[in-house]
Every structure is written in C-alpha cells, then in structure tokens.
Write a protein that holds these residues in place. Structure first.
Motif, PDB file in Angstrom:
ATOM      1  N   LEU A 201      43.596  42.374  68.288  1.00 32.74           N
ATOM      2  CA  LEU A 201      43.450  43.765  67.843  1.00 32.74           C
ATOM      3  C   LEU A 201      41.987  44.047  67.506  1.00 32.74           C
ATOM      4  O   LEU A 201      41.420  45.064  67.907  1.00 32.74           O
ATOM      5  CB  LEU A 201      44.328  43.963  66.599  1.00 32.74           C
ATOM      6  CG  LEU A 201      44.572  45.372  66.126  1.00 32.74           C
ATOM      7  CD1 LEU A 201      45.295  46.159  67.193  1.00 32.74           C
ATOM      8  CD2 LEU A 201      45.424  45.345  64.857  1.00 32.74           C
ATOM      9  N   SER A 205      39.580  46.512  69.595  1.00 31.81           N
ATOM     10  CA  SER A 205      39.029  47.716  68.964  1.00 31.81           C
ATOM     11  C   SER A 205      37.511  47.660  68.913  1.00 31.81           C
ATOM     12  O   SER A 205      36.850  48.674  68.771  1.00 31.81           O
ATOM     13  CB  SER A 205      39.624  47.924  67.574  1.00 31.81           C
ATOM     14  OG  SER A 205      39.132  46.936  66.715  1.00 31.81           O
ATOM     15  N   THR A 213      43.527  48.850  72.478  1.00 34.72           N
ATOM     16  CA  THR A 213      43.820  48.528  71.076  1.00 34.72           C
ATOM     17  C   THR A 213      45.265  48.861  70.695  1.00 34.72           C
ATOM     18  O   THR A 213      45.964  48.051  70.097  1.00 34.72           O
ATOM     19  CB  THR A 213      42.865  49.314  70.148  1.00 34.72           C
ATOM     20  OG1 THR A 213      41.542  49.096  70.621  1.00 34.72           O
ATOM     21  CG2 THR A 213      42.969  48.855  68.714  1.00 34.72           C
ATOM     22  N   GLU A 217      48.423  46.741  68.871  1.00 33.39           N
ATOM     23  CA  GLU A 217      49.027  47.231  67.628  1.00 33.39           C
ATOM     24  C   GLU A 217      50.541  47.316  67.787  1.00 33.39           C
ATOM     25  O   GLU A 217      51.308  46.836  66.971  1.00 33.39           O
ATOM     26  CB  GLU A 217      48.505  48.656  67.421  1.00 33.39           C
ATOM     27  CG  GLU A 217      47.964  49.013  66.074  1.00 33.39           C
ATOM     28  CD  GLU A 217      47.227  50.353  66.213  1.00 33.39           C
ATOM     29  OE1 GLU A 217      46.049  50.378  65.873  1.00 33.39           O
ATOM     30  OE2 GLU A 217      47.821  51.348  66.685  1.00 33.39           O
TER      31      GLU A 217
END
Ligand code: ADP
Ligand code: ASP
Ligand code: MG
Length: 411
Positions: A201, A205, A213, A217
């Motif tokens: 993650l 990101s 991303t 998640e």
C-alpha cells in the motif's frame, strides 16, 4: 474447481497478437476446470490518447464527460478479447461497468466502487461462459459513467474478486512481480516473493505503479490474495511464481527496508513572502481543500523579518487548479507563487523501519555523497520520502538501492 479473476494491463493487450495470447491463457485456465472472470485495461497508449483529447479542448474540463471519453478504451479491449476467445471455441461475453452494474460514488475521474451486482455473473459462469469486464469503469446511482483513477483496472479486478468470493486474483502485467524498485530504472532490483498489504500500500501510494493504491487497500480489507505476474511468460496462474501480496503474519523474514518507490507525479509550489503569524497555513491550505486539491509534502521556511515561505507539493494534474485557486481565493497577503515541476519524490519503505534507527540517516548521507540536494522531507512510521531534482532520479534510486543492500539475495 476454482473461481479466478485474471486482470490484464495495457501492455498485455497492446495489439491483436497480444490479445490472442491473452485469449490463449484464458482458454488454458478454463480447460483446467476453473471459472474465469477477466478484467482488461485499454490497449497500451489508448487511455493517454483519450486523456490528451480532453486536454486539447480545455485544461480544466468537465470530469463527468472526461469519464465518458476515457472509459471507452477498455470497452474496445473487452469486445476484441471476447471475439478472440470465440475463435478458440469457448463461450465468452463482455459486461460493461454499467451493465453489471459496478456502482460507484460520483467523484468523477477518481470514483470509488460502492457495490457490485454479482448474481448475473455467477449465472453466466455456471453456464460455462467466460465473463469479460472492462476495468476502470463504474456507474453512479444516477446512471452517469465514472472511472476509477489512472491504473484503476487493478481495483476493478480486486473488487470483482472480493464481490464474487474468488479464490485468486491474478494481476498480469509486463513485469514478473513486485520488485525492490522499478526494475526499468534499477536493473539490480530484486523480485519480492511475498509482500505485506501494508508495505505494498505504501509503495503503491508513493509511486510504484505496478498496483493501483486502492486495489491494495481493497484487497487488505476483503482478504483477497493478489498475485502479480507476467503476461509475457508461457506459463499461467498457479504454475507461475510472481509476487504474492498477503497479510504481514504470512511473511517469515521482515526486512528493514523492503523497497524504494519514486513518483514524478507531483509538482512543488512555493508561496513566497507570507506573514509568519498564526492562521497562515490555514489561509493557504483551506481554499485548496475546498476544491479537493490534496497537498502532500509541506515545509515552512525559517522566518526572516516576520515573513516566511510555504512550500508544498500537489499532484501535477491538480497544479492548474491549485494555482487558479491560490490566485482567486487565498485571502492572506503574499509576494508571489513559484512552481517547479522538475522534481521527483523518492521514498524508502519497510515495516522493519519502525524498530530500527539510522534508516533516515543512511538516506540523507547517501544522497549527500552523490551531491543531491534534498528540497523537502516527510516521514511516517514505515517510510521516509524526499523531494529532489528529477534529473537525479536514476542516480538516487540506484545509490539508495545499493546503500540499503536491496540487490543482495535475502538471507
Ligand atoms: P499494467 O499496464 O499492466 O497495469 P503498469 O504499467 O501499470 O502495468 O505497471 C507495471 C509497471 O510498474 C512496470 O512496467 C514497472 O516499470 C512499474 N513499476 C514501478 N515500480 C515497480 C516495482 N517496485 N516493481 C515492479 N514494477 C514496478
Ligand atoms: N486504462 C486505464 C489507465 O491507463 C486504467 C488501467 O489501465 O488500469 O489508467
Ligand atoms: Mg497498471
């Protein structure tokens, strides 16, 4: 029998030959007894072209109509892939986002999926049909088409895998896994066998575009295991050793630094000559928040004679809107606004960092020895990011990769 979701990115469906190779993989997974759902991207370069058409008309355009334009690339691939599967003697049918429907919120150009209707898809799978879904697409409750942000087909795939309760979500791309750094820039980069959701993650990101991303998640939240693997190999699915994105407790050896990410998607903005008094930061950032411009790194200069400069970064795609907003809506006094687009954010990421000192120091010393000036720094528990001149991207990435010993085989 397993239910598997296979996602193929732009380079994996770049031309008719590649689409036929993908069809071949689907046939093999189906004949092996699996129920197969396929999520496809637009053919490589197509989305960029569509985005550019919108920009040519206007730099700041209606996001809803932008979505109508850019969502079309995936529709073409989905239809072509079905035709290629039919040619190989199997049943297949495409399902646009609005037909399923994949309901999203109405944040056009970066919408979030809210729900997916799966009954019809299960029915088609039971009937022995391959289900082909164009990635990237959603539809609002009010029936407007949305897109999920660049790279959003990864999120479509994971969301569909979660909704269908799939056994696997294989993300086929043009590299054979997640590496310690972008292997196109750092040739010494090493493939990671297993990476935690949390680290993936963070890497995603911070710019590692190998997975969007939001897809990570969503996988973490729904417990979908992602496998990243190459579509350029002759092997399929379980026979291939890609990178597995899993829970932290499924990883035996924790590295201090797992990987390095970089992003050239941000621009630096400096508001020069603001009064160094309470409320100045709010005066700058509130108008930006109102128009949904996210600010990432922030640094405030030391004040001289009661005046200071505020430097921060925003996404390059938001720069025009940010400048317009500062000019029209900022109520505090300032001398001028300077922008710099020739910057890169480089970040080192690792869960083990929480319990080890000296990680930041290694980064600063390594960059210093190479004569690379750090413009802005930001940190969190498991990452350190610096903003530097983008001309030094390769030099910095390679030097840091070596300094953290990432190229070496893990013990
Ligand atoms: P797709 O079109 O299949 O979605 P992307 O271009 O979005 O593929 O993502 C794959 C690319 O991600 C690779 O070609 C590679 O250059 C880049 N990349 C960046 N960081 C990494 C990393 N740490 N490991 C693997 N690939 C990475
Ligand atoms: N085609 C879209 C893009 O290029 C979505 C994707 O490929 O994931 O961003
Ligand atoms: Mg991608």
């Amino acid at each position: 029998m397993a239910l598997i979701v296979l996602k193929f990115g732009g380079t994996s469906v770049a031309d008719i030959e590649r689409i036929e190779c993908v069809a071949d993989k689907i046939v093999r997974e189906t004949l092996a007894g699996n129920e197969v759902v396929v999520v496809v991207s637009a053919m490589s370069g197509v989305t960029n072209q569509l985005v550019d058409y919108c920009r040519q008309i206007s730099g700041i355009h209606d996001a809803s109509e932008y979505d109508v334009v850019v969502s079309s690339g995936e529709q073409i691939t989905a239809g072509l892939l079905c035709i290629a599967i039919h040619k190989k003697g199997l049943r297949a049918r495409s399902w646009m986002g609005w037909q399923i429907p994949i309901i999203s919120n109405d944040t056009h150009s970066k919408a979030r999926i809210e729900s997916i209707e799966t009954a019809a898809l299960h029915e088609r799978l039971e009937y022995g049909e391959v289900v082909v879904v164009p990635g990237f697409q959603g539809v609002t409750e009010k029936k407007r088409i949305t897109t999920l942000g660049r790279g959003g087909s990864d999120t479509s795939a994971v969301a569909i895998a979660a909704a269908l309760g799939a056994d696997r979500c294989d993300i086929y791309t043009d590299v054979d896994g997640v590496y310690t750094a972008d292997p196109r820039i750092v040739p010494e980069a090493r493939k990671i066998e297993r990476i935690s959701y949390e680290e993936m993650l963070e890497l995603a990101s911070l710019g590692s575009k190998v997975l969007q991303t939001r897809s990570v998640e969503m996988a973490a939240k729904s417990g979908v295991t992602i496998q990243v693997l190459s579509s350029f190999s002759d092997e399929v699915g379980s026979a291939l050793k890609g990178t597995l994105v899993v829970n932290e407790d499924e990883i035996v050896e924790q590295e201090i630094v797992t990987g390095i990410a970089h992003s050239k998607d941000e621009a630096k903005v400096t508001v020069v000559g603001v009064k160094d008094v309470p409320g100045v930061a709010a005066g700058i950032f509130e108008p930006l928040a109102k128009v949904a411009v996210s600010v990432d790194m922030i640094v405030q200069n030391i004040s001289v004679d009661g005046y200071t400069d505020m430097t921060f970064t925003v996404a390059k795609t938001d720069l025009a809107l940010a400048l317009k907003t500062l000019e029209e809506d900022m109520e505090i006094n300032y001398k001028k606004v300077i922008t710099e687009e020739n910057v890169v954010k480089i970040s080192v990421v690792g869960i083990g960092m929480q319990s080890h000192a000296g990680v930041a120091n290694t980064m600063f010393r390594t960059l210093g020895e190479k004569g690379i000036n750090i413009q802005v720094i930001s940190t969190s528990e498991i990452k350190i990011s610096v903003l530097i001149d983008s001309d030094y991207t390769e030099l910095a990435l390679r030097a840091l990769h070596e300094a953290y010993g990432l190229g070496a085989d893990p013990a």
